[in-house]
Scaffold this active site. Structure first.
Site, PDB file in Angstrom:
ATOM      1  CB  ILE A 101      60.574  74.939  26.936  1.00  0.00           C
ATOM      2  CG1 ILE A 101      60.032  75.496  28.268  1.00  0.00           C
ATOM      3  CG2 ILE A 101      62.035  75.343  26.718  1.00  0.00           C
ATOM      4  CD1 ILE A 101      60.604  74.858  29.502  1.00  0.00           C
ATOM      5  CB  ILE A 153      49.083  42.118  30.032  1.00  0.00           C
ATOM      6  CG1 ILE A 153      47.619  41.847  30.437  1.00  0.00           C
ATOM      7  CG2 ILE A 153      50.076  41.427  30.953  1.00  0.00           C
ATOM      8  CD1 ILE A 153      47.199  42.422  31.783  1.00  0.00           C
ATOM      9  CB  ALA A 191      38.133  43.740  35.912  1.00  0.00           C
ATOM     10  CD  GLU A 215      52.058  49.181  37.731  1.00  0.00           C
ATOM     11  OE1 GLU A 215      52.012  48.949  38.956  1.00  0.00           O
ATOM     12  OE2 GLU A 215      52.909  48.709  36.968  1.00  0.00           O
ATOM     13  N   GLY A 263      48.940  39.741  35.093  1.00  0.00           N
ATOM     14  CA  GLY A 263      47.629  39.757  34.447  1.00  0.00           C
ATOM     15  C   GLY A 263      46.501  39.996  35.438  1.00  0.00           C
TER      16      GLY A 263
HETATM   17  N1  CAA Z   1      47.422  45.608  50.251  1.00  0.00           N
HETATM   18  C1  CAA Z   1      46.802  44.569  50.897  1.00  0.00           C
HETATM   19  N2  CAA Z   1      45.471  44.450  50.984  1.00  0.00           N
HETATM   20  C2  CAA Z   1      44.724  45.424  50.405  1.00  0.00           C
HETATM   21  C3  CAA Z   1      45.285  46.525  49.729  1.00  0.00           C
HETATM   22  C4  CAA Z   1      46.693  46.594  49.673  1.00  0.00           C
HETATM   23  N3  CAA Z   1      47.310  47.598  49.039  1.00  0.00           N
HETATM   24  N4  CAA Z   1      44.290  47.292  49.265  1.00  0.00           N
HETATM   25  C5  CAA Z   1      43.136  46.723  49.633  1.00  0.00           C
HETATM   26  N5  CAA Z   1      43.419  45.588  50.338  1.00  0.00           N
HETATM   27  C6  CAA Z   1      42.465  44.668  50.954  1.00  0.00           C
HETATM   28  C7  CAA Z   1      41.499  45.444  51.863  1.00  0.00           C
HETATM   29  O1  CAA Z   1      42.037  45.592  53.156  1.00  0.00           O
HETATM   30  C8  CAA Z   1      40.286  44.544  51.864  1.00  0.00           C
HETATM   31  O2  CAA Z   1      40.516  43.449  52.724  1.00  0.00           O
HETATM   32  P1  CAA Z   1      39.327  42.911  53.681  1.00  0.00           P
HETATM   33  O3  CAA Z   1      38.229  42.468  52.795  1.00  0.00           O
HETATM   34  O4  CAA Z   1      40.003  41.787  54.405  1.00  0.00           O
HETATM   35  O5  CAA Z   1      38.946  44.054  54.545  1.00  0.00           O
HETATM   36  C9  CAA Z   1      40.288  43.959  50.447  1.00  0.00           C
HETATM   37  O6  CAA Z   1      41.617  44.103  49.944  1.00  0.00           O
HETATM   38  C10 CAA Z   1      39.326  44.686  49.518  1.00  0.00           C
HETATM   39  O7  CAA Z   1      39.682  46.042  49.541  1.00  0.00           O
HETATM   40  P2  CAA Z   1      38.691  47.156  49.066  1.00  0.00           P
HETATM   41  O8  CAA Z   1      37.338  46.957  49.711  1.00  0.00           O
HETATM   42  O9  CAA Z   1      39.385  48.452  49.259  1.00  0.00           O
HETATM   43  O10 CAA Z   1      38.554  46.801  47.504  1.00  0.00           O
HETATM   44  P3  CAA Z   1      37.838  47.588  46.349  1.00  0.00           P
HETATM   45  O11 CAA Z   1      37.195  46.581  45.464  1.00  0.00           O
HETATM   46  O12 CAA Z   1      36.995  48.712  46.880  1.00  0.00           O
HETATM   47  O13 CAA Z   1      39.059  48.193  45.465  1.00  0.00           O
HETATM   48  C11 CAA Z   1      40.742  49.719  44.830  1.00  0.00           C
HETATM   49  C12 CAA Z   1      39.974  49.059  45.976  1.00  0.00           C
HETATM   50  C13 CAA Z   1      41.789  50.577  45.521  1.00  0.00           C
HETATM   51  C14 CAA Z   1      39.842  50.625  43.993  1.00  0.00           C
HETATM   52  C15 CAA Z   1      41.413  48.655  43.944  1.00  0.00           C
HETATM   53  O14 CAA Z   1      40.451  47.942  43.211  1.00  0.00           O
HETATM   54  C16 CAA Z   1      42.395  49.244  42.978  1.00  0.00           C
HETATM   55  O15 CAA Z   1      43.548  49.510  43.346  1.00  0.00           O
HETATM   56  N6  CAA Z   1      42.009  49.464  41.691  1.00  0.00           N
HETATM   57  C17 CAA Z   1      42.953  49.893  40.656  1.00  0.00           C
HETATM   58  C18 CAA Z   1      43.541  48.704  39.946  1.00  0.00           C
HETATM   59  C19 CAA Z   1      44.806  49.020  39.225  1.00  0.00           C
HETATM   60  O16 CAA Z   1      45.652  49.763  39.698  1.00  0.00           O
HETATM   61  N7  CAA Z   1      44.982  48.431  38.042  1.00  0.00           N
HETATM   62  C20 CAA Z   1      46.182  48.540  37.289  1.00  0.00           C
HETATM   63  C21 CAA Z   1      46.599  47.167  36.807  1.00  0.00           C
HETATM   64  S1  CAA Z   1      48.290  46.896  36.401  1.00  0.00           S
HETATM   65  C22 CAA Z   1      48.537  47.542  34.883  1.00  0.00           C
HETATM   66  O17 CAA Z   1      48.241  48.675  34.682  1.00  0.00           O
HETATM   67  C23 CAA Z   1      49.070  46.673  33.763  1.00  0.00           C
HETATM   68  C24 CAA Z   1      50.535  46.599  33.595  1.00  0.00           C
HETATM   69  O18 CAA Z   1      51.008  45.648  33.021  1.00  0.00           O
HETATM   70  C25 CAA Z   1      51.437  47.674  34.074  1.00  0.00           C
END
Ligand code: CAA
Length: 406
Positions: A337, A157, A130, A363, A124
């Site tokens: 096709i 979810i 968000a 994702e 979740g």
């Molecule tokens: N692993 C570990 N740490 C990570 C990371 C990763 N992959 N990615 C970012 N971080 C860390 C960063 O290093 C940073 O750490 P510090 O503050 O210590 O420097 C911190 O997290 C914040 O990172 P960002 O500043 O990059 O964060 P952001 O707010 O700009 O967001 C983003 C980055 C890539 C856009 C992220 O928000 C994202 O991936 N968004 C997409 C969300 C998503 O994929 N949602 C799908 C949900 S699941 C689903 O679909 C439901 C289901 O049931 C299947």
């Protein structure tokens, strides 16, 4: 670089292929038509031990590697993306994070039951406000003695309504941004926790997609996964795993589209010959095949890094982006096709086309993955973390050094 699978990996691939063909394929189209989550199929998957694929034996798992896991995921998706979603969420978004971040008590409590399918889990993170902006969590976790009180709503979810445990990301202090977030293992029979299924959907109709509602849900602090303030890190770790399985599943969809299209193209005749003999159709087939093979290698590269314990956010993002878009293209080509029959639910292309459409939405949308990859390439934000070790492919083709962070 070794492109050979081991004998064990081949056997696991074969095992998954046979199970997919014998048990999932015969019911996939029916479950899709009826928008039915198939509990009998869930039991069969559980009885095979599939849900324990990647966990070590001490937690009731099979202890297989990520390459084998990717091949299993591909095979399941080749016949049914809804079933693949169930399988992926359980393993990648629930079991792996508990295994990685969990206390010994949490691991012993949840992993063996998740591995056998006795309980199902969900992840979740997403909320109505968000989605891509995962850091903007509105679900609040307020400390109250030894408990946290959770209030909020989650949406989109997978597995939500059928889960016994939900990995919930919540904010404890909005002023701290992502450093105020925590992850919790919430048992879904806790008072105040409720769900609602989201339907009808364009695709994945045999998969459960849910909203979760948390209304003063009291969760003991021992149910926190990871440390206080680590919720965003846990969420991103989960996504590094989940995106990998979506990529592998996307390869399965591409492969299925090739399989059904080539078979049809060598049966159907027009203008006195098999339609597969027309070059314009061959172009579609060639592009599908090249895309599928390229995507499979991207997935296996990410799998190899995971098996070596090397951070692979960048490679996983590339695999997810490429494979999801390739699967969407492949399913579109399959419909083309099949011609008019591609538009009919009596033929398989339509289900693949509908199911594929979510692959570059959930994702991480393709836009989010392009952002992660481009920012890494530009040196703005190294996807694998600052000072991350170079991957084997980086070493072959070193990138131009850029300032660490601009
Ligand atoms: N692993 C570990 N740490 C990570 C990371 C990763 N992959 N990615 C970012 N971080 C860390 C960063 O290093 C940073 O750490 P510090 O503050 O210590 O420097 C911190 O997290 C914040 O990172 P960002 O500043 O990059 O964060 P952001 O707010 O700009 O967001 C983003 C980055 C890539 C856009 C992220 O928000 C994202 O991936 N968004 C997409 C969300 C998503 O994929 N949602 C799908 C949900 S699941 C689903 O679909 C439901 C289901 O049931 C299947």
């Amino acid at each position: 670089m070794n492109f050979e699978l081991t004998e064990e990996q081949r056997q696991i691939w074969q095992w998954a292929k046979e199970f997919a063909d014998q048990e999932i394929a015969p019911v996939a189209a029916i479950n899709d038509q009826d928008s039915k989550f198939d509990f009998d199929l869930l039991k069969k998957i559980a009885d095979q031990g599939f849900f324990g694929a990647i966990l070590p034996e001490e937690y009731g798992g099979q202890g297989i590697d990520h390459i084998s896991y990717a091949l299993m995921t591909e095979e399941i998706a080749r016949v049914c993306s809804s079933t693949r979603t169930l399988f992926s969420v359980q393993i990648s978004l629930v079991e792996k994070p508990i295994w990685y971040f969990g206390t010994e008590e949490q691991k012993k409590n949840y992993l063996p039951r998740l591995a056998t399918g006795e309980i199902i889990g969900c992840f979740g993170l997403t909320e109505p406000n968000a989605g891509s902006d995962a850091g903007n969590q509105q679900t609040m976790a307020t400390p109250d003695g030894d408990y946290y009180v959770l209030n909020g709503q989650k949406t989109w979810i997978s597995n939500g309504c059928i889960s016994q445990v939900a990995l919930i990301i919540a904010q404890t202090d909005k002023s701290k941004g992502h450093k105020g977030m925590c992850a919790f293992l919430v048992e879904t029979d806790t008072p105040g926790f409720s769900t609602r299924e989201i339907k009808p959907k364009l695709g994945l109709r045999a998969s459960i997609t849910s909203e979760l509602f948390l209304d003063n849900v009291r969760v003991h602090k021992s149910q926190m996964l990871g440390n206080p303030g680590e919720g965003f890190k846990v969420a991103m770790y989960c996504l590094d795993q989940g995106r990998f399985s979506v990529a592998a599943g996307s390869v399965g969809v591409s492969q299925a589209c090739i399989d059904i299209s080539t078979r049809y193209a060598m049966e159907r005749e027009a203008f006195g010959q098999k339609i597969g003999e027309f070059q314009m159709l061959q172009q579609l087939i060639a592009d599908m095949a090249a895309d599928c093979e390229a995507g499979r290698f991207l997935v296996l590269h990410a799998a190899d890094l995971k098996d070596k314990g090397v951070r692979n956010t960048r490679e996983t993002s590339m695999a997810k982006l490429f494979c999801a878009e390739a699967a969407i293209r492949a399913s579109n080509s399959a419909v083309q096709i099949f011609g008019g029959y591609g538009f009919s639910e009596e033929y398989p292309a339509a289900r693949y086309y509908r199911d594929a459409r979510v692959l570059n939405l959930y994702e991480g949308t393709s836009q989010i993955h392009r952002l992660i990859i481009a920012q890494d390439e530009l040196g703005i934000r190294p996807a694998n973390g600052p000072g991350s070790p170079m991957t084997p492919l980086d070493r072959l083709s070193p990138r131009v050094p850029l300032p660490a962070r601009i």
